[in-house]
Design an enzyme around this catalytic site. Sequence first.
Site, short mmCIF file in Angstrom:
data_model
loop_
_atom_site.label_atom_id
_atom_site.label_comp_id
_atom_site.label_asym_id
_atom_site.label_seq_id
_atom_site.Cartn_x
_atom_site.Cartn_y
_atom_site.Cartn_z
N LYS A 36 0.84 -1.20 0.00
CA LYS A 36 0.00 0.00 0.00
C LYS A 36 0.88 1.25 0.00
CE LYS A 36 -0.19 -0.38 5.01
NZ LYS A 36 -0.77 -1.22 6.06
N MET A 327 11.65 24.13 1.03
CA MET A 327 10.78 23.25 0.25
C MET A 327 11.60 22.36 -0.70
SD MET A 327 7.59 24.25 -2.24
CE MET A 327 6.65 25.07 -0.96
N ASP A 328 12.61 22.97 -1.34
CA ASP A 328 13.34 22.25 -2.39
C ASP A 328 14.84 22.15 -2.15
OD1 ASP A 328 10.84 22.44 -3.90
OD2 ASP A 328 11.40 24.55 -4.16
C1 LIG Z 1 -0.04 -2.09 6.67
C2 LIG Z 1 -0.66 -3.24 7.31
C3 LIG Z 1 0.14 -4.34 7.69
C4 LIG Z 1 1.64 -4.33 7.64
O1 LIG Z 1 2.14 -3.73 8.83
P1 LIG Z 1 3.72 -3.67 9.12
O2 LIG Z 1 3.81 -3.15 10.51
O3 LIG Z 1 4.30 -2.73 8.11
O4 LIG Z 1 4.22 -5.05 8.96
C5 LIG Z 1 -0.53 -5.45 8.20
N1 LIG Z 1 -1.87 -5.47 8.32
C6 LIG Z 1 -2.65 -4.42 8.00
C7 LIG Z 1 -4.13 -4.50 8.18
C8 LIG Z 1 -2.07 -3.27 7.50
O5 LIG Z 1 -2.85 -2.23 7.18
#
Ligand SMILES: *Cc1c(COP(=O)(O)O)cnc(C)c1O
Length: 418
Positions: A36, A327-328
């Site tokens: 993500k 900023m940069d």
């Molecule tokens: C992001 C996330 C993880 C991973 O967490 P880490 O601490 O980076 O290992 C696991 N489960 C859920 C639901 C998450 O949102």
Amino acid sequence: MFRPTFAVVDAPAIRANVAAVRSLLQSDKRLLVAVKADGYGHGAAAAAEAALAGGATDLGVASVEEAVALREADVTAPILVLGVSSAVGVRAAAEFGVTVTVGRIEEVDELDKIPWPTTSVTPTSAGAEGPGRTLRAKVHLKIDTGMSRLGVRSAADAVLLAKRIVASERLELAGVFTHLACADASSLAHAQAQIERFQEALSALRKAGIDPGIVHAANSAAALRRPDWHFDMVRVGIAAYGYGPARVFDSPVPLLPALHLYSCVTRVATLQAGDTVGYGATFTAPREMRVATLPVGYADGYFRILSNRASVLFHGRRAPVVGNVCMDQLMVDVTELPEVTVGDCATLYGRSAPESWTAERLSAAAENDLSVFVGPFFLAENSASVLSLDELADLAGTISYELMCALSPRVPRVVLSL
Ligand SMILES: *Cc1c(COP(=O)(O)O)cnc(C)c1O
């Protein structure tokens, strides 16, 4: 690369980290790697590819949009959306073969209100076309055992929601999970209480005749610390990117930082005692000193709170950040490093750049493929010092996660090939 600021994404390190976590799991366990937030800033598609090469079976994202982007990048592995999805989001997920999280009965009710696709028509035994079957979205049921974020809050509600999912012809119950709030804490009492509540809900589901599917609870911290909490799958994010979730325990396997940020000096000036540096003149030269300017700033993800606190590395030696981060751009004190000159490459975090990385050479290499120029340095066993994101995170009052995610899309990522 016209501005000499870039990040290196060490994809082989991600692969090695995932393989190291894999080595801690029993062979029948699944391993979801969270990609993500653009792969914690590393680039979602690159992180996904490296994770799968290291033995990940599943990928985790925050939204259906992130899942669809991976499908469009030709990622075919199972993807779980860990956050909440709208009804039309669930429908899109079904169409893209993506699994969603459901934590409220109302989310299932909403699905019944929108048009829903059927799969391609099924042939009848007579050879004619029969009616299509309703497309089903795979869902994992979320149980809130102590995070107070998403999911049903009791075993009884878990059973109600599971029955509602099983009864829906638009959904298929494929898993049940929870998320731990304190698996990285020195005491595991809070996490233990969560696991116990999770187990109560699981036995209530089983008693009600419901097959929970894939059961999972562990994030990186729990995956590294508690094999007895692995259930059917673990969900690993930060460990895949080479950082421990916390320094209260040591990872049982070595982890290699995968993200490295560099910027090359654009000017060196000699300041006189009393001269000030940057907006707000928050730094005053106590004596004659040399100050170098780097073309990287808070818009690139180098937090302003690091002003007058952090340092950068030149060939393993520290140069303190002086004045407010702009900023940069930002300025560093190189008085003690008389050899530092325009074009020299500074390390903002990650492995300290070798002397051969000058703006001129990097720019020439970028005309072809910068990863070919910088790659050998990462693949070689070398003793280059490392400026850890954990150190910067401490100085910024945050965690390594936030600094990774903050790396702006403006910064070109040089992805090392697997
Ligand atoms: C992001 C996330 C993880 C991973 O967490 P880490 O601490 O980076 O290992 C696991 N489960 C859920 C639901 C998450 O949102």
